[in-house]
Design an enzyme around this catalytic site. Structure first.
Site, PDB file in Angstrom:
ATOM      1  N   TYR A  32     -42.033 -64.358   5.816  1.00 28.22           N
ATOM      2  CA  TYR A  32     -41.025 -62.957   5.328  1.00 28.22           C
ATOM      3  C   TYR A  32     -39.821 -63.014   5.404  1.00 28.22           C
ATOM      4  O   TYR A  32     -38.325 -62.571   6.276  1.00 28.22           O
ATOM      5  CB  TYR A  32     -41.613 -61.542   5.869  1.00 28.22           C
ATOM      6  CG  TYR A  32     -40.963 -60.479   4.932  1.00 28.22           C
ATOM      7  CD1 TYR A  32     -42.006 -60.467   3.304  1.00 28.22           C
ATOM      8  CD2 TYR A  32     -40.304 -59.901   5.242  1.00 28.22           C
ATOM      9  CE1 TYR A  32     -42.142 -59.499   3.026  1.00 28.22           C
ATOM     10  CE2 TYR A  32     -39.781 -58.560   3.920  1.00 28.22           C
ATOM     11  CZ  TYR A  32     -40.786 -58.360   3.289  1.00 28.22           C
ATOM     12  OH  TYR A  32     -40.941 -57.885   1.759  1.00 28.22           O
ATOM     13  N   HIS A  34     -35.503 -64.199   5.469  1.00 29.09           N
ATOM     14  CA  HIS A  34     -34.302 -63.210   5.592  1.00 29.09           C
ATOM     15  C   HIS A  34     -33.061 -63.834   5.961  1.00 29.09           C
ATOM     16  O   HIS A  34     -33.331 -65.322   6.270  1.00 29.09           O
ATOM     17  CB  HIS A  34     -34.355 -62.039   5.929  1.00 29.09           C
ATOM     18  CG  HIS A  34     -34.537 -61.480   7.543  1.00 29.09           C
ATOM     19  ND1 HIS A  34     -33.245 -62.216   8.239  1.00 29.09           N
ATOM     20  CD2 HIS A  34     -35.131 -61.652   8.008  1.00 29.09           C
ATOM     21  CE1 HIS A  34     -34.184 -62.774   9.382  1.00 29.09           C
ATOM     22  NE2 HIS A  34     -35.147 -62.065   9.631  1.00 29.09           N
ATOM     23  N   GLY A  36     -31.275 -64.790   8.339  1.00 30.11           N
ATOM     24  CA  GLY A  36     -31.521 -64.782   9.597  1.00 30.11           C
ATOM     25  C   GLY A  36     -31.988 -66.149   9.700  1.00 30.11           C
ATOM     26  O   GLY A  36     -31.330 -67.525  10.038  1.00 30.11           O
ATOM     27  N   HIS A  37     -33.129 -65.939   9.180  1.00 28.62           N
ATOM     28  CA  HIS A  37     -33.717 -67.417   8.716  1.00 28.62           C
ATOM     29  C   HIS A  37     -33.213 -68.401   8.110  1.00 28.62           C
ATOM     30  O   HIS A  37     -33.118 -69.548   8.375  1.00 28.62           O
ATOM     31  CB  HIS A  37     -34.913 -67.501   8.513  1.00 28.62           C
ATOM     32  CG  HIS A  37     -36.146 -66.356   8.955  1.00 28.62           C
ATOM     33  ND1 HIS A  37     -36.393 -64.826   8.182  1.00 28.62           N
ATOM     34  CD2 HIS A  37     -36.724 -65.968  10.014  1.00 28.62           C
ATOM     35  CE1 HIS A  37     -37.601 -64.413   9.394  1.00 28.62           C
ATOM     36  NE2 HIS A  37     -37.597 -65.340   9.999  1.00 28.62           N
ATOM     37  N   SER A 186     -37.211 -59.730   9.811  1.00 29.67           N
ATOM     38  CA  SER A 186     -38.467 -59.463   8.658  1.00 29.67           C
ATOM     39  C   SER A 186     -39.126 -57.564   8.800  1.00 29.67           C
ATOM     40  O   SER A 186     -39.850 -57.504   7.977  1.00 29.67           O
ATOM     41  CB  SER A 186     -39.826 -60.227   9.165  1.00 29.67           C
ATOM     42  OG  SER A 186     -38.992 -61.388   8.655  1.00 29.67           O
ATOM     43  N   ARG A 187     -38.919 -56.818   9.809  1.00 29.06           N
ATOM     44  CA  ARG A 187     -39.748 -55.950  10.973  1.00 29.06           C
ATOM     45  C   ARG A 187     -39.079 -54.723   9.930  1.00 29.06           C
ATOM     46  O   ARG A 187     -39.383 -53.506   9.465  1.00 29.06           O
ATOM     47  CB  ARG A 187     -39.947 -55.786  11.919  1.00 29.06           C
ATOM     48  CG  ARG A 187     -41.047 -56.808  12.334  1.00 29.06           C
ATOM     49  CD  ARG A 187     -41.030 -55.962  14.202  1.00 29.06           C
ATOM     50  NE  ARG A 187     -42.259 -56.590  14.681  1.00 29.06           N
ATOM     51  CZ  ARG A 187     -42.625 -58.230  15.519  1.00 29.06           C
ATOM     52  NH1 ARG A 187     -41.261 -58.146  15.319  1.00 29.06           N
ATOM     53  NH2 ARG A 187     -43.547 -58.251  15.709  1.00 29.06           N
TER      54      ARG A 187
HETATM   55  P1  AMP Z   1     -39.408 -64.987  13.698  1.00 32.47           P
HETATM   56  O1  AMP Z   1     -39.407 -64.927  11.849  1.00 32.47           O
HETATM   57  O2  AMP Z   1     -38.810 -63.486  13.354  1.00 32.47           O
HETATM   58  O3  AMP Z   1     -40.060 -65.375  14.372  1.00 32.47           O
HETATM   59  O4  AMP Z   1     -37.755 -65.552  13.232  1.00 32.47           O
HETATM   60  C1  AMP Z   1     -37.573 -66.968  13.451  1.00 32.47           C
HETATM   61  C2  AMP Z   1     -36.194 -67.564  13.852  1.00 32.47           C
HETATM   62  O5  AMP Z   1     -35.134 -66.842  12.678  1.00 32.47           O
HETATM   63  C3  AMP Z   1     -36.247 -66.901  15.673  1.00 32.47           C
HETATM   64  O6  AMP Z   1     -35.211 -68.343  15.743  1.00 32.47           O
HETATM   65  C4  AMP Z   1     -35.175 -65.837  14.757  1.00 32.47           C
HETATM   66  O7  AMP Z   1     -33.939 -65.554  16.407  1.00 32.47           O
HETATM   67  C5  AMP Z   1     -34.455 -66.163  14.145  1.00 32.47           C
HETATM   68  N1  AMP Z   1     -33.866 -65.055  13.688  1.00 32.47           N
HETATM   69  C6  AMP Z   1     -33.921 -63.788  13.176  1.00 32.47           C
HETATM   70  N2  AMP Z   1     -33.911 -62.504  12.723  1.00 32.47           N
HETATM   71  C7  AMP Z   1     -32.380 -63.417  13.135  1.00 32.47           C
HETATM   72  C8  AMP Z   1     -30.833 -62.423  13.013  1.00 32.47           C
HETATM   73  N3  AMP Z   1     -30.671 -61.418  12.096  1.00 32.47           N
HETATM   74  N4  AMP Z   1     -29.898 -63.425  12.978  1.00 32.47           N
HETATM   75  C9  AMP Z   1     -30.087 -64.746  12.817  1.00 32.47           C
HETATM   76  N5  AMP Z   1     -31.817 -65.597  14.081  1.00 32.47           N
HETATM   77  C10 AMP Z   1     -32.816 -64.570  13.152  1.00 32.47           C
END
Ligand code: AMP
Length: 285
Positions: A32, A34, A36-37, A186-187
């Site tokens: 999902y 965004h 950030g990813h 994503s949340r």
């Molecule tokens: P997740 O899919 O939430 O497990 O996140 C995967 C990776 O993306 C993890 O290393 C998170 O820290 C990073 N991540 C999630 N949200 C952000 C964000 N807003 N900015 C930078 N990295 C992010």
């Protein structure tokens, strides 16, 4: 871009790339996607010959009362976004592919788990350490990219890499935010419309904390009071924690000095949000 769904094929591709002398940059995610990813993927693209993005909602890191079933998923959209970033491989295994039977060995994180998300999500970081151990062996990355939004995760993974001697470099990337300051997550899609309006209060409370520190406040308790007050006044969410600790070792502090993390978690109706600020305080100030 290729999508790989089996462990065996992903590992064979990775081992072949290594034999060819190519460097692999790896971005583990739960999908999902965004911005950030995508910022992690951009960094990986810049610094490596080949990039691998994994999309796997890891059941082991969710508690029994958490949002595993409602975690947002949209593989087609993710795949398009990853392709636009010039990503090379998506590793997209099923839960059965990753965990085909009862585990005979598991990872257990024993440091830094008595605070923050480690405390409020028992077993969460064991699940993270387990899946990353598997993913590192499958993807064979030279560099792995994590977001500082999950700062405790970065610190825990640093311990995992050191203790298990993984030949991988951790790259930590700054948190990407919405225009109103809300950390991208994503949340966020699971926030009710009114909660989405309130949610920037988390980042605002961190800004208040930062200016208190800038003004010379040394007592973490005073700052925690102000953060709590701001969140309680401006949101309908329930505060899970507000903590100020040393970073990266995550120890409690009586007085603010050195590098610290101010970390918060707030539960809304269907989404639990986290945010943090890391600040280095000069001794003489
Ligand atoms: P997740 O899919 O939430 O497990 O996140 C995967 C990776 O993306 C993890 O290393 C998170 O820290 C990073 N991540 C999630 N949200 C952000 C964000 N807003 N900015 C930078 N990295 C992010």
């Amino acid at each position: 871009m290729r999508t790989i769904t089996t462990v065996r094929e992903m590992q064979m591709i990775a081992l072949r790339l290594k034999r060819e002398g190519k460097s692999i940059g790896f971005v583990p995610t739960m999908g999902y996607l965004h911005e950030g990813h995508l910022s992690l993927l951009k960094a990986a693209r810049k610094e490596n010959d080949v990039t691998v993005l994994s999309i796997f909602v890891n059941p082991l890191q969710f508690g029994p009362k958490e949002d595993l079933a409602t975690y947002p998923r949209d593989f087609d959209r993710d795949s398009k976004l990853a392709e636009q970033e010039g990503n090379d491989f998506i590793f997209y295994p099923s839960a059965e592919e990753m965990y085909p039977g009862t585990l005979s060995v598991t990872a257990r994180v024993q440091d830094r788990t008595d605070v923050l998300c480690g405390k409020s999500r028992p077993g969460h970081f064991d699940g993270v350490a387990m899946v990353l151990t598997k993913l590192f062996n499958i993807v064979q990355p030279d560099k792995v990219y994590f977001g500082m939004k999950d700062a405790q995760q970065v610190a825990v993974v640093d311990g995992l890499v050191k203790d298990f001697n993984f030949a991988v470099e951790i790259v930590a990337v700054e948190t990407v935010r919405e225009a109103d300051g809300l950390a991208k997550s994503s949340r966020n899609i699971n926030l009710l419309p009114a909660e989405r309006v309130e949610a920037p209060a988390l980042n605002q409370s961190l800004k208040i904390a930062e200016s208190m520190i800038f003004e010379g406040e040394k007592d973490p308790r005073e700052i925690i009071v102000q953060i709590r007050e701001h969140i309680e006044k401006n949101t309908t969410g329930h505060i899970d924690y507000v903590e100020i600790l040393s970073y990266p070792d995550l120890k409690g502090l009586d007085r603010l000095e050195g590098t610290i993390i101010i970390a918060i978690a707030v539960k809304f109706t269907k989404a639990r949000l986290i945010d943090n600020a890391i600040i280095t305080i000069n001794k003489e100030s």
